[in-house]
Design a protein around this motif. Structure first.
Motif: not given
Ligand SMILES: *Cc1c(COP(=O)(O)O)cnc(C)c1O
Length: 353
Positions: A72-80, A98-100, A142-148, A165-170, A188-191
């Motif tokens: 839990q804590g989202g990808a943002s918790m993984q940053f720490l 921004t996520w990076a 690295i952030t493999t896909n930059n959602t914003i 790798a932060d692969m949240s969005s790919d 989880a909430q992207k893909n």
């Molecule tokens: C959405 C997103 C995050 C943030 O995710 P949270 O679950 O809101 O913390 C981090 N990295 C990437 C690449 C994202 O798309």
């Protein structure tokens, strides 16, 4: 679902995930109780967690050094949590959005953090390519896909140090050699599913090397030892993610996803390149298959375009508040049909403008 759902996250899931999870809210796996009301220690939920973890390993073809967790804590918790568990002296980061940047800020709490390159100077419209990763870094993030911004790394760098790798969005959208990574995480909430859980795939061999005392809940080893059930997991989010992973597998796995994702994004980019009203936001070679960002060249066309896509049943097309313009997110579950509708709306806008 009656809408063409282009939201960036939380975002569209396969139709059968909505159906099966609705049914599970009424009666989960024939237990006579709701998935919302069953113990996470029940056999039935235990099987869900195990199935979700093993599907991740299977779909990404991960070797046996990897452990998969749903935290839990989202990808943002993984940053720490990443630097907490992996950084001894030094870490290296590629700043592609921004996520990076947020991940970099968190890493700085734990030690020397080298930003090897950044595309901030050009509003993150491209992926930096020339940089050197210090060979004494504990990992390279690295952030493999930059959602914003709508950029994606099409080349995964060769590094001597473990790749994080932060692969949240790919995640699950394309084929990569996932065994080249030391740690992969994805909200989880992207893909992958609904909001509420973050998937972490981590190599056991990287852990326990920092000499740092890590609080129990933030220590990956805690969750590995307890098979991702140290405390109450986000039961529903894990269940719906498992359903999505089953769907991906049925479609033919990540390879099949890549094929259709390429078709969808090629269709939309071709229209953006052709249609004189629009301009894509990012460098051509770094375009994302997942998040397509663009704007109108002439603001005066905006009321017409906005009216037409709203009338066509499209939702979620607004760009991120920090970028403006438009963003069409083409995640795995978005049908090709929805992209065709968007392209038709763009052509209609051109005719009527
Ligand atoms: C959405 C997103 C995050 C943030 O995710 P949270 O679950 O809101 O913390 C981090 N990295 C990437 C690449 C994202 O798309």
């Amino acid at each position: 679902m009656k809408k063409h759902n282009f939201y960036a996250g939380p975002s569209i899931l396969p139709g059968e995930v909505y159906e099966k999870s609705s049914e599970a809210i009424r009666d989960f796996a024939g237990t006579g109780v709701s998935i919302l009301s069953i113990s996470h220690r029940s056999t039935e939920f235990g099987e869900v967690m195990e199935r979700a973890r093993s599907l991740v390993k299977e779909l990404l073809s991960l070797d046996d050094d990897f452990e998969v967790l749903f935290l839990q804590g989202g990808a943002s918790m993984q940053f720490l949590q990443v630097p907490y568990n992996l950084m001894h002296h030094k870490s290296a980061y590629l700043e592609t959005g921004t996520w990076a940047s947020r991940a970099i800020n968190e890493a700085r709490y734990f030690g020397e953090t080298v930003v090897v390159a950044s595309s901030k100077d050009k509003q993150f419209r491209y992926i930096p390519k020339d940089y050197t990763v210090p060979s004494d870094a504990d990992y390279f993030h690295i952030t493999t896909n930059n959602t914003i911004y709508g950029t994606q790394m099409h080349e995964i760098p060769e590094t001597e140090v473990p790749l994080v790798a932060d692969m949240s969005s790919d995640i699950f959208s394309r084929v990569l050699d996932f065994n080249r990574f030391g740690l992969i995480y994805a909200g989880a909430q992207k893909n992958m599913g609904p909001a509420g859980t973050v998937m972490v795939a981590v190599r056991k061999s990287l852990l326990g090397k920092t000499g740092r005392r890590i609080p129990t809940m933030l220590d990956y080893e805690t969750h590995i030892k307890k098979a991702s059930m140290y405390n109450t997991p986000p039961v529903f989010a894990v269940y719906a993610s498992m359903l999505t992973l089953e769907w991906v597998k049925k479609q033919g796995g990540v390879e099949a996803m890549e094929k259709i994702n390429k078709e969808k994004s090629d269709l939309l980019y071709a229209e953006l390149d052709r249609n004189p009203l629009f301009e894509p936001f990012v460098a051509k070679e770094d375009r994302s298959m997942m998040n397509v960002t663009f704007d109108l060249k002439d603001e005066r066309v905006k009321p017409l375009f906005d009216r037409l896509w709203n009338e066509a049943g499209i939702v979620g097309l607004k760009g991120h508040r920090s970028v403006g313009g438009y963003r069409a997110s083409l995640y795995n579950a978005l049908p090709l049909e929805s992209v065709k509708v968007l392209v038709e709306v763009m052509q209609e806008t051109e005719r009527k403008a």
